[in-house]
Design an enzyme around this catalytic site. Structure first.
Site, short mmCIF file in Angstrom:
data_model
loop_
_atom_site.label_atom_id
_atom_site.label_comp_id
_atom_site.label_asym_id
_atom_site.label_seq_id
_atom_site.Cartn_x
_atom_site.Cartn_y
_atom_site.Cartn_z
N THR A 261 -23.71 -41.25 -13.13
CA THR A 261 -24.71 -40.59 -13.97
C THR A 261 -24.35 -40.75 -15.44
OG1 THR A 261 -23.52 -38.48 -13.93
CG2 THR A 261 -25.16 -38.85 -12.20
N GLY A 262 -25.21 -40.17 -16.29
CA GLY A 262 -24.99 -40.25 -17.73
C GLY A 262 -24.07 -39.19 -18.28
N ASP A 263 -23.74 -38.17 -17.48
CA ASP A 263 -22.91 -37.08 -18.00
C ASP A 263 -21.91 -36.68 -16.91
OD1 ASP A 263 -21.95 -34.99 -19.65
OD2 ASP A 263 -23.95 -34.63 -20.46
N ASP A 264 -21.32 -35.48 -17.01
CA ASP A 264 -20.24 -35.08 -16.11
C ASP A 264 -20.65 -35.25 -14.64
OD1 ASP A 264 -18.65 -34.26 -18.31
OD2 ASP A 264 -19.66 -32.31 -18.33
N THR A 295 -19.28 -42.33 -15.19
CA THR A 295 -20.14 -41.55 -16.08
C THR A 295 -20.21 -42.22 -17.44
OG1 THR A 295 -20.32 -39.49 -17.34
CG2 THR A 295 -18.15 -40.03 -16.46
#
Length: 481
Positions: A261-264, A295
């Site tokens: 994903t793009g974050d945590d 990430t």
């Protein structure tokens, strides 16, 4: 606001989200090479339940063509099944097809089961996403003042709820939401794919989540939660697309997941500044096992920055990260209050990670101007051991708060192949290091005394829930790739 129909929106497959041939190979390994093992650290809890009553979404007029809106069909099906809640519960089956829908709310004693070729697709019509009250521990929407959009699949004050199937897909069509967010055209905070509030005995297993508008899975004020064998995918540059966010929740088990994903990937939270402090609902007794992922801007395992209700008794092990910004991260700020303590992280491998371990004492915005900057968070009892990494830019960036040293930060057997000439940068922290390479920073150069209890060990951490036939990833250690 009415948007272009879903038929005109591209729906990338999970594989197409990967950025290179190497990542494709890693993804396939992580998603397919699961073998049975009898090594679960979690208490028995069935990921599926036999329900005496079962219906198909097609029984309520749903059409799986990816164009017909099926919100009313889901709502009617769940209204009907509510009558079986005291008769052993019921199952709602979603067969093969592309089932376009707006937000709908689940009921207790329910199994939502997706066929392997079923795709539940979030509508791009904003009117299909109701506005609900902000969380009391946040005081407002996380992104904007006021309320927030209800998640695609929502549950409030439920018990005994299962979302499972043959690895069917839930697609939030997040691309349009990310564009609205970037263009600042939204009036309310973006929705999650799945959110449960004030619920117990929640199981999410064998499902692929794709393109969440915001955080993908958000159990908040929940207990007895099992998230197992899920895949969560979003582009690495998608904004705030956290994977799994246990929030003011306890007795949570997360196992055998692949997240890109793009974050945590997994981040534990417990409320925001004065609202989290007054609501006083901590996150505790959380176990995380065998997670693989990457990430774009976040961390593999993170805490905060919304941690004002407190976070404690967390054990994470068997974490394999690659192509990521951070490996392990704690985020907080003056004004947060609360605590992060009694954290144990072990058996972590990293490859191509910018910062292996990061603690940030001045991170994140505040819900308003009324927060008290003198309310300082407490960070102590953080144990990180048995960590290896190759092609790591920086070993650690550990920054506490002046006048509020973060204490008992313990590193053991941490071996990193670091490219920076200055591998560690530390300030306002205290702790211990043993068998750390490259050599740790000065505040951590004390050796742990024999028989010392200053470094947290989770001997008393209670196991959570799982079934007996466990799945374990035989994924190669990333350092060998």
């Amino acid at each position: 606001m009415l948007l272009k129909s879903s038929a005109s929106i591209n729906h990338p497959s999970p594989i197409s989200l990967q950025r290179s041939g190497l990542l494709l190979v890693v993804t396939l390994l992580a998603m397919t090479q699961w073998v049975a093992a009898e090594n679960s650290r979690c208490k028995p809890m069935k990921p599926s339940a036999d329900r005496p009553h079962s219906v198909s979404i097609t029984d309520f007029g749903a059409v799986g063509d990816g164009v017909t809106i099926n919100t009313k069909a889901f709502q009617n099906a769940l209204f009907y099944l509510h009558s079986f809640a005291d008769k052993g519960g019921a199952q709602l089956f979603v067969p093969s097809g592309r089932w376009l829908t707006g937000s709908f709310s689940l009921i207790s004693h329910l199994t939502l089961s997706l066929d392997k070729d079923a795709v539940i697709i979030g509508s791009t019509d904003l009117s299909e996403w109701p506005i609900i009250d902000p969380l009391p521990s946040y005081g407002r929407g996380r992104e904007l003042p006021g309320g927030r959009h209800q998640s695609l699949i929502y549950g409030n004050n439920l018990t005994d709820v299962i979302i499972t199937g043959g690895n069917g897909t839930i697609d939030g069509q997040g691309g349009v939401w990310w564009d609205w967010f970037k263009n600042k055209t939204l009036n309310y905070t973006r929705p999650h794919l799945v959110e449960f509030m004030y619920s117990t005995e929640v199981v999410i297993s064998n499902i692929t989540f794709v393109n969440s508008p915001f955080w993908a899975i958000h159990p908040v004020y929940c207990s007895q939660v099992l998230i197992q064998d899920v895949t969560i995918l979003a582009p690495l540059d998608s904004p705030n697309t956290d994977g799994i966010d246990p929030d003011s929740s306890s007795n949570v088990c997360i196992e055998d997941c692949y997240i890109s994903t793009g974050d945590d990937l997994i981040v534990i939270k417990s409320g925001w500044d004065e609202y989290g402090i007054s609501f006083a609902h901590p996150s505790s007794n959380i176990s995380i096992h065998r997670v693989v992922g990457e990430t774009g801007s976040g961390a593999g395992i993170a805490f905060g920055s919304e941690m004002s209700g407190g976070i404690s008794e967390v054990k994470a092990e068997g974490i394999h990260l690659f192509n990521s910004k951070h490996g392990i991260r704690i985020k907080t700020s003056p004004g947060r209050g609360g605590y992060v303590r009694n954290i144990f992280i072990s058996d972590v491998t990293m490859k191509d990670v910018d910062i292996a371990i990061r603690i940030s004492g001045n991170y994140g915005e505040h819900p308003g101007e009324t927060y008290d900057p003198k309310v300082i968070p407490i960070i102590n009892g953080i144990t990180i051991q048995d960590v290896s990494g190759v092609n790591i830019s920086k070993a650690g960036l550990l920054e506490g708060i002046r006048g509020d040293n973060f204490s008992d930060i313990c590193l053991t057997n941490v071996v990193l192949n670091v490219t920076s000439h200055h591998p560690w940068n530390c300030s306002f922290i205290e702790g211990y290091a043993n068998l750390v390479s490259p050599e740790s920073c000065e505040p951590l150069k004390k050796t742990v005394p024999d028989q010392s209890s200053v470094c947290y060990a989770p001997d008393h951490l209670q196991p959570q829930f799982s079934n007996g036939n466990r799945l374990m990833n035989p994924f190669l250690r990333l350092s060998s790739l």
